[in-house]
Motif scaffolding. Structure first.
Motif, PDB file in Angstrom:
ATOM      1  N   GLU A  15       0.960  -1.138   0.090  1.00  0.00           N
ATOM      2  CA  GLU A  15      -0.127  -0.067  -0.150  1.00  0.00           C
ATOM      3  C   GLU A  15       0.938   1.196  -0.066  1.00  0.00           C
ATOM      4  O   GLU A  15       1.987   1.339   0.737  1.00  0.00           O
ATOM      5  CB  GLU A  15      -0.843   0.070   1.176  1.00  0.00           C
ATOM      6  CG  GLU A  15      -1.712   1.040   1.355  1.00  0.00           C
ATOM      7  CD  GLU A  15      -2.869   0.966   2.680  1.00  0.00           C
ATOM      8  OE1 GLU A  15      -2.523   0.023   3.417  1.00  0.00           O
ATOM      9  OE2 GLU A  15      -3.821   1.874   2.802  1.00  0.00           O
ATOM     10  N   GLN A  81      -3.921   1.354  -3.110  1.00  0.00           N
ATOM     11  CA  GLN A  81      -4.592   0.929  -1.913  1.00  0.00           C
ATOM     12  C   GLN A  81      -5.094  -0.546  -2.140  1.00  0.00           C
ATOM     13  O   GLN A  81      -5.283  -0.804  -3.165  1.00  0.00           O
ATOM     14  CB  GLN A  81      -5.637   1.781  -1.821  1.00  0.00           C
ATOM     15  CG  GLN A  81      -5.502   3.447  -1.787  1.00  0.00           C
ATOM     16  CD  GLN A  81      -6.796   4.257  -2.145  1.00  0.00           C
ATOM     17  OE1 GLN A  81      -7.824   3.659  -2.281  1.00  0.00           O
ATOM     18  NE2 GLN A  81      -6.761   5.516  -2.174  1.00  0.00           N
ATOM     19  N   PRO A  82      -5.274  -1.274  -0.887  1.00  0.00           N
ATOM     20  CA  PRO A  82      -5.885  -2.396  -1.120  1.00  0.00           C
ATOM     21  C   PRO A  82      -6.835  -2.609  -2.074  1.00  0.00           C
ATOM     22  O   PRO A  82      -7.329  -3.714  -2.596  1.00  0.00           O
ATOM     23  CB  PRO A  82      -6.263  -2.918   0.232  1.00  0.00           C
ATOM     24  CG  PRO A  82      -5.162  -2.032   1.168  1.00  0.00           C
ATOM     25  CD  PRO A  82      -5.050  -1.038   0.361  1.00  0.00           C
ATOM     26  N   SER A  85      -6.821  -3.724  -5.756  1.00  0.00           N
ATOM     27  CA  SER A  85      -6.434  -5.030  -6.035  1.00  0.00           C
ATOM     28  C   SER A  85      -7.530  -5.596  -6.946  1.00  0.00           C
ATOM     29  O   SER A  85      -8.656  -5.620  -6.608  1.00  0.00           O
ATOM     30  CB  SER A  85      -6.540  -5.982  -4.883  1.00  0.00           C
ATOM     31  OG  SER A  85      -5.360  -5.606  -3.889  1.00  0.00           O
ATOM     32  N   SER A 114      -0.970  -5.049  -0.766  1.00  0.00           N
ATOM     33  CA  SER A 114      -1.229  -5.435   0.700  1.00  0.00           C
ATOM     34  C   SER A 114      -1.167  -4.087   1.594  1.00  0.00           C
ATOM     35  O   SER A 114      -0.560  -3.303   1.144  1.00  0.00           O
ATOM     36  CB  SER A 114      -0.093  -6.484   1.056  1.00  0.00           C
ATOM     37  OG  SER A 114       1.050  -6.018   0.575  1.00  0.00           O
ATOM     38  N   PRO A 115      -1.892  -4.388   2.668  1.00  0.00           N
ATOM     39  CA  PRO A 115      -1.896  -3.113   3.857  1.00  0.00           C
ATOM     40  C   PRO A 115      -0.565  -2.987   4.126  1.00  0.00           C
ATOM     41  O   PRO A 115       0.459  -4.009   4.413  1.00  0.00           O
ATOM     42  CB  PRO A 115      -2.966  -3.587   4.697  1.00  0.00           C
ATOM     43  CG  PRO A 115      -3.571  -4.547   4.100  1.00  0.00           C
ATOM     44  CD  PRO A 115      -3.007  -5.432   3.056  1.00  0.00           C
TER      45      PRO A 115
END
Lengths: 115, 113
Positions: A15, A81-82, A85, A114-115
């Motif tokens: 992220e 940002q997630p 995806s 991924s965060p």
């Protein structure tokens, strides 16, 4: 033969980083190129169109470049940002034998943020 | 918002059955398309139509036919379904002209047993 190539391996990034996806093509002379996003089990959604005489196009955190000499388009997502995806598809406009122009899609690249 | 509606999200049919997949768009688009999407093969164009009662073959028309009797409706027909037609079918529409973005439906996942 005509080919549109996108990286079949998923792109994993963290992220906040910039994601860059590649679309290469051979034996095409497209007048324009489009990018779509597709979530699992859903239809693709249009994101951006870039014409052959445009080098770059931007929309919010998205940027697309189009190099007709290299026969390549790059798709960038900044500050990823997630929720970004998804699978991203590029599409070109080959002229069919009938004389009509329709979109032909690459197989897509999956992006995992991924965060 | 443009809406492209596909009649069935999930279908299960038997080999040899006749299958109708319906697609309706509400934005008065001239162009309509049917694609199928398979893992590893991506989206492939089956048929398209640029006007009522007009149809053109795409890359993989074999085993399929289409009908466009009204501007808003484009139907895909599998005359005799086979197991290799198990796939996700996606309908799309766009405005007149060659460079318009495609608006896709949610897809119809067909399983042929």
């Amino acid at each position: 033969s005509q080919k549109i190539e996108q990286n079949s391996e998923a792109l994993n990034i963290q992220e906040g980083k910039t994601a860059t996806l590649t679309c290469n093509y051979t034996n095409y002379s497209p007048a324009y190129l489009q990018w779509y996003r597709q979530d699992p089990g859903r239809g693709p959604v249009f994101l951006l169109l870039i014409r052959e005489n445009e080098k770059e196009k931007r929309k919010e955190r998205l940027k697309v470049t189009f190099d007709t000499t290299l026969k390549q388009s790059l798709f960038h997502i900044t500050a990823s940002q997630p929720a970004d995806s998804a699978t991203y598809l590029c599409a070109l406009d080959p002229v069919l034998n009938s004389g009509y122009s329709t979109l032909t899609f690459g197989k897509g690249t999956m992006l995992l943020v991924s965060p | 918002d443009v809406k492209v509606t596909q009649s069935s999200r999930y279908l299960v049919k038997r080999t040899g059955e006749k299958v109708f997949l319906e697609c309706v768009q509400d934005m008065d688009h001239e162009n309509m398309f049917w694609y199928r999407q398979d893992p590893g093969l991506g989206l492939r164009l089956i048929y398209f139509s640029y006007d009522v009662k007009m149809k053109e073959k795409g890359d993989i028309p074999e085993g399929y036919s289409v009908s466009r009797e009204k501007k808003e409706r484009f139907s895909l027909i599998l005359e005799s379904a086979s197991t290799n037609q198990t796939s996700m079918y996606l309908c799309a529409s766009s405005w007149e002209g060659e460079h318009g973005e495609l608006f896709f439906g949610e897809g119809s996942r067909l399983t042929v047993l």
